[in-house]
Motif scaffolding. Structure first.
Motif: not given
Lengths: 191, 191
Positions: A109-114
């Motif tokens: 999810h952090l990857f998806a945001q970035a």
């Protein structure tokens, strides 16, 4: 000693005006009252909830419009955007984003945001990720808000590949950093 | 000339027995009939749909059980697992996983499959991603099936950090590769 309701509501108005992205939890802490009290205050004062405040700030202040994907496909709320230069988004970590076992936010999810911020900052109708080098530097927990800041660091004049650096923070602490190399369609013709 | 229904159903049984992860679309292509015909054949022959076949193969054949997270939190279906050695999962790219504009799978879903496989392969109740170096080598489209293969390449005896290589394929073509460095809780005490 607690403030009177009147004083508190006045302060609440000022605080939200100055720091529109403050959460009800942080307000409750700051004023030493329950979250429920803050919610009632907001209702009486007709102050929308955080999510709505982010939306309205976002709509009012974006200098540029996202080209590479429809806004609803972006993970997180974009609150600042200058195409091919920089972008900022906010992502609230909810129950569905964490490992149930320990309430730590799942990496993707952090990857998806970035990654979607790296796509959104590109001034092109096509932007795809070629590669990424990422680090998870601190754990993020349910209920926290992640502020991701993207900066375009270079555009290769040969092939149009664009390097985007994204750093994500919770309360000014770095939780994620990534270097993304992006494809785009409007690359210059090769000699 | 088309086969008789009887011949087709006999061949269908053999084909699914030999290649249990074949899709209805691929079967329809191979037998030159409509997908609807394949579905009716499967119904008559009591052959479950692909998703169920993957599940039952997965349940029957897993040598080990995932320790680091509950199976329902894994993105994709794990069909092979040897803890601290290797793992394989299958992920079907559906409409909700692609850019609406061009039907290309979004990077964070391929990342999520690979990352959760890297978590799942760890023989520990706690596994978190420290960093990752990833490449998207080919576009993946809606309707395709991604087979991710994870291999534990090293465990650092100093700090327990575990390196996991994940390569993901569509029809034997590499679409994603990643090197993940994982934290775990059962790291040896330092001298």
């Amino acid at each position: 000693m607690r403030r009177s309701k009147r004083d508190r509501q006045q302060l609440l108005l000022e605080t939200i005006h100055d720091t529109p992205f403050i959460t009800d939890e942080e307000l409750a802490d700051r004023f030493d009252v329950s979250i429920q009290t803050i919610r009632l205050d907001r209702l009486e004062l007709s102050i929308p909830e955080l999510r709505e405040r982010i939306r309205s700030v976002a709509q009012a202040s974006l200098e540029d419009e996202v080209r590479s994907l429809p806004p609803e496909e972006i993970i997180g709320d974009i609150i600042d955007l200058e195409l091919d230069r920089s972008a900022i988004s906010i992502f609230e970590v909810k129950r569905e984003h964490v490992f149930r076992r320990n309430q730590i936010a799942r990496g993707h999810h952090l990857f998806a945001q970035a990654n979607s911020l790296a796509v959104a900052v590109i001034d092109d109708e096509l932007a795809l990720t070629a590669k990424a080098d990422i680090r998870f530097t601190n754990q993020v927990m349910e209920g926290e808000r992640v502020v991701a800041k993207a900066r375009v660091s270079s555009v290769n004049p040969e092939n149009g590949r664009t390097a985007v650096l994204v750093n994500s923070y919770v309360d000014n602490e770095l939780v994620f950093s990534g270097e993304f190399e992006m494809y785009r369609s409007n690359q210059p013709e090769k000699g």
